[in-house]
Design an enzyme around this catalytic site. Sequence first.
Site, PDB file in Angstrom:
ATOM      1  N   LYS A  41     113.344  35.459   5.207  1.00  9.16           N
ATOM      2  CA  LYS A  41     112.567  36.303   6.344  1.00  9.16           C
ATOM      3  C   LYS A  41     112.925  37.806   5.945  1.00  9.16           C
ATOM      4  CE  LYS A  41     109.049  35.697   9.036  1.00  9.16           C
ATOM      5  NZ  LYS A  41     107.970  34.584   8.921  1.00  9.16           N
ATOM      6  N   HIS A  96      94.884  35.938  14.421  1.00  7.56           N
ATOM      7  CA  HIS A  96      94.479  35.394  13.284  1.00  7.56           C
ATOM      8  C   HIS A  96      94.294  33.616  13.248  1.00  7.56           C
ATOM      9  CE1 HIS A  96      95.320  39.302  11.930  1.00  7.56           C
ATOM     10  NE2 HIS A  96      94.284  39.083  10.981  1.00  7.56           N
TER      11      HIS A  96
END
Length: 362
Positions: free
Chosen positions: A79, A186
């Site tokens: 990440k 989203h």
Amino acid sequence: MVSHGHVSLDHERVVARRGERSGATAIVAIHSTRLGPALGGVRIWSYHDDAEGLHDAIRLSAGMTLKAAAAGLELGGGKGVICMPEGGFADAEARRDALLDFGDLVESLGGDYVTAEDVGASPEDLVTIAERTSHVTGLPADRGGSGDPSPLTALGVERAIEACLEERFGSPDPAGRRIAIVGLGHVGGALAGLLAERGADLAVSDIADASRERAGELGAAWLDPATATESECDVLAPCALGGVVDHASVHRLHCGAICGSANNQLADDSMAAELERRGILYAPDFLVNSGGLINVAREIHGYGAAEALGMVEAIGDSTRRVLARARSESITPLDAARDLASARLGEPERPAADATLPRLVA
Ligand code: NAD
């Protein structure tokens, strides 16, 4: 002094660097490359301090290892984080500088980490990062990328919600079921669209008031974001940020099941047993929200859209298997899902919790 809670540091590598151009701290946490390059999005966020950003990168990257393994992908877990100044970047140039600095950091890792989109990052941001490194996925379709992963993430969550409904109520059909979606961005927005088409009794919430209009279009009830997770529903779908289930909030939940896209929904793993005690079925986030990862993995492994769709649809079956195993062996779904990932990683089931320090590179 801010407490960042418990962090298990069993990562291959954690790199934190002050950006040469921007002065903004950029972080990459590589949790595992055992199954392939560590793929995970870059989060661009205003943290209280850099330690909080580091905490986020460390936790989120470990989740990516589990997610990729549980989804059957040949990818590891990583990440990225860009710590944005309080109140955001001063201007577009400052943002661009921070993105280029992050690109340099990614490039320095030689492909062990591959970046993608995450909260706060847009496909255009990835185009900027790609000026400095080729280890980028999630580029816009017109730049040869796989485009927005959110619709496929939403589809995978929908399939997992069906599995939860079947396990909890005997039928996978969402028609007439009250489903509360917290975070109409989203993924949450796409999920709401899918479930509205199936006749679900939708309730939605977002801190952005503009989402109210979308709620109206969907015929969904609007929930106050301050108390949305506490609303009475068959399925709570957290689709905003993580940490929604903690020691305090767990006692205020009134849902039959939790199944949503947000990463790290549980403040810590002990919450899985607490949910079980409260009779709330928990579909582990990393198991159900891998649709977007499957989609961007196409860019590395080159498989087609139809194959990706098939893998996303299969999230329903893997969720069903995990929930059934949890029931039959009297373990939490979190443990059952971890076992699924561990088996793929060739690890012993439920690894010991002792931690080793990662390599911190200044
Ligand atoms: P997004 O930024 O588009 O949407 C998040 C939405 O949540 C925003 O509309 C925001 O206003 C809202 N929000 C934030 N805090 C809130 C709160 N306290 N209450 C109600 N609403 C709140 O992000 P997204 O891409 O839709 O992702 C949502 C979550 O799913 C994130 O945790 C992300 O890490 C995770 N996720 C996303 C994908 C993907 O494909 N986009 C894949 C896997 C996991």
